[in-house]
Design a protein around this motif. Structure first.
Motif, PDB file in Angstrom:
ATOM      1  N   MET B 250     -63.438 -39.066  34.365  1.00  0.00           N
ATOM      2  CA  MET B 250     -64.357 -39.700  33.403  1.00  0.00           C
ATOM      3  C   MET B 250     -64.948 -38.618  32.522  1.00  0.00           C
ATOM      4  SD  MET B 250     -66.477 -42.594  35.460  1.00  0.00           S
ATOM      5  CE  MET B 250     -66.951 -43.576  34.046  1.00  0.00           C
ATOM      6  N   TYR B 251     -65.073 -38.937  31.265  1.00  0.00           N
ATOM      7  CA  TYR B 251     -65.637 -37.943  30.351  1.00  0.00           C
ATOM      8  C   TYR B 251     -66.312 -38.639  29.191  1.00  0.00           C
ATOM      9  CZ  TYR B 251     -61.409 -38.963  27.665  1.00  0.00           C
ATOM     10  OH  TYR B 251     -60.423 -39.602  26.967  1.00  0.00           O
ATOM     11  N   GLN B 252     -67.203 -37.887  28.542  1.00  0.00           N
ATOM     12  CA  GLN B 252     -67.905 -38.424  27.388  1.00  0.00           C
ATOM     13  C   GLN B 252     -67.122 -38.045  26.137  1.00  0.00           C
ATOM     14  OE1 GLN B 252     -71.978 -37.336  27.732  1.00  0.00           O
ATOM     15  NE2 GLN B 252     -72.630 -39.405  27.248  1.00  0.00           N
ATOM     16  N   ALA B 253     -66.852 -39.042  25.315  1.00  0.00           N
ATOM     17  CA  ALA B 253     -66.027 -38.815  24.130  1.00  0.00           C
ATOM     18  C   ALA B 253     -66.808 -39.143  22.867  1.00  0.00           C
ATOM     19  CB  ALA B 253     -64.774 -39.680  24.203  1.00  0.00           C
ATOM     20  N   VAL B 254     -66.399 -38.506  21.762  1.00  0.00           N
ATOM     21  CA  VAL B 254     -66.948 -38.828  20.450  1.00  0.00           C
ATOM     22  C   VAL B 254     -65.897 -39.632  19.705  1.00  0.00           C
ATOM     23  CG1 VAL B 254     -67.691 -37.887  18.230  1.00  0.00           C
ATOM     24  CG2 VAL B 254     -68.426 -36.790  20.347  1.00  0.00           C
ATOM     25  N   PHE B 279     -65.700 -31.652  21.192  1.00  0.00           N
ATOM     26  CA  PHE B 279     -66.501 -32.273  22.247  1.00  0.00           C
ATOM     27  C   PHE B 279     -65.637 -33.098  23.200  1.00  0.00           C
ATOM     28  CE2 PHE B 279     -69.186 -35.361  24.264  1.00  0.00           C
ATOM     29  CZ  PHE B 279     -70.365 -34.697  24.506  1.00  0.00           C
TER      30      PHE B 279
END
Lengths: 294, 294
Positions: B250-254, B279
């Protein structure tokens, strides 16, 4: 439907300060459609931040957050302590209860001994207000975008944030523990529980510490929409031409699955494949819709 | 290099309970390479969770988290309160200080009046331990993956979590306020500050409330690696064949930028384009590497 939506009572502890968040500017209005009434500063800030006390909204934000932050006090310390834990709303006595109904919060975490001991001690005692259990504050926040305005002052995030206040006690009943373990496991990945090795062993049950938080109050705060700026900046065409304004949507995504060294399945089973696909898509769509919202 | 890495002191408040997190199992060992010594339960759990007291690690996790959760106590309430805010480590007196050196935490947030008032009151008073300021606990957590094991009990997250304890006071000096506003703006998007409308107006400066947290202690906890399971489950071939095990990173994406209604630039300027690209890529790569780590 047609039924009144349940809300947590508005009290000092959970009241969202919506209108005074820009300090001394009392009036916030929609941009481009109205004039402002503040004397020395033309603030063109739309009503982009909304507060909610609806159980449905607050419980939904808690349930969809991979982690919640649980804060509590340790008698010997001047500082509150905060632990990231896994939380899910549920009702052991009425498992079919809807998310919009009064529910307990079940929480589980690894760094548990300190909190669990406090929860155990508090289970038999009573708090200052007569409520049984350790007073906790549980918060969950989703970051949905970076809002880039002309002035640094008007920069913001799109976000959805919920907070719950309540009293935590240790779950000791065997059936309730199993209920909470299943609730939390399926809260992380829908339908995962029945695909794991069952039944849970006695040793596992014994080593799993869970807390049940009886909720006293809560609130949610949501910011969506695009950038907003003050009139004096919007009227400066050179500035508008020079600075990119808008939203960089942010969302939580699920990447390519990485099988364990002992995994023997060729592809992802349906309960994981569906989750993997839907999670990123829904999360991405929400962040984009939030950025486009008028 | 060669210099000793600075660490926060290990005290009761911030000590990470690493070895007793599975309740009564005192020994955690690497899977497939060793045998366990617990009597009634063969726990094959690797040392996948590490604790750190290094300033560099803790400050880095705080700085890379879009939001931090700030907890504090309100005198009239039995519950601690938690607010999502924006935080960044810095040193006003020595702006060139490295992230691995002692720093203050500057925090800023919208729902500020209650906390800011407490911070203002506490600025002149002194806490129980003689320290000036409002005692706060600040936490930041990154979720890096869902760890799916054979048993529900061994399910976990890959995550990186940091916590800081300290005393918060209101920033009142004009130059320090400007320093903190720039620090925080560039903390969200590198190099953004100088691309916004400058200088900051007097009204903006007056309406921006910032807190400086003098740090007393802190710690970090990191879980990475793939799934792990108990020996009795790993030896059950039918079970291993039936259950998919591994990590969903899981990761935070732009996402795709959404320009404002008044944006007049055709494409993204370089300071935003570079950030947008990097990012998601870095966040995704970390989550995948964490899942593959042996």
């Amino acid at each position: 439907m047609g039924r009144h939506e349940l809300e947590y009572p508005k009290e000092v502890i959970n009241k969202v300060k919506r209108h005074d968040e820009r300090g001394q500017y009392p009036k916030v209005i929609h941009p481009l459609t109205s004039t402002t009434t503040t004397a020395n500063h033309s603030l063109i800030t739309p009503l982009l931040i909304s507060a909610s006390y609806a159980l449905k909204t607050i419980h939904g934000l808690i349930n969809s957050s991979p982690l919640v932050h649980v804060s509590f006090n340790i008698p010997s310390s001047p500082f509150p302590a905060t632990l990231p834990m896994i939380g899910q709303m549920g009702s052991f006595t009425r498992p079919s209860a809807d998310i919009s109904e009064p529910l307990d919060l079940y929480i589980h975490g690894y760094v548990s001994s300190r909190l669990m001991n406090l929860g155990r001690d508090a289970s038999s005692g009573s708090g200052d207000d007569g409520a049984k259990g350790l007073p906790v504050c549980v918060s969950a926040s989703h970051v949905d975008g970076i809002v880039l305005s002309l002035s640094a002052f008007n920069h913001s995030y799109n976000y959805r944030s919920a907070v719950l206040f309540g009293n935590a006690t240790l779950v000791e009943d065997r059936e309730e523990k199993l209920y909470a373990m299943e609730l939390i496991t399926n809260g992380v990945v829908p339908d995962r529980w029945r695909h794991t090795r069952l039944p849970v062993t006695g040793a596992e049950l014994q080593s799993t510490s869970l807390l049940r938080v009886k909720i006293a109050s809560g609130s949610a705060k949501i910011r969506d929409g695009n950038a907003s700026d003050d009139r004096h900046d919007l009227e400066d065409q050179g500035l508008v031409d020079r600075v990119w304004t808008g939203v960089l949507p942010m969302y939580q995504a699920v990447g390519e699955p990485v099988p364990s060294s002992y995994n023997s399945q060729a592809g992802l089973p349906e309960h994981l494949g569906g989750f993997s696909r839907d999670f990123s898509v829904e999360s991405k769509e929400y962040s984009e819709q939030a950025a486009r919202k008028k």
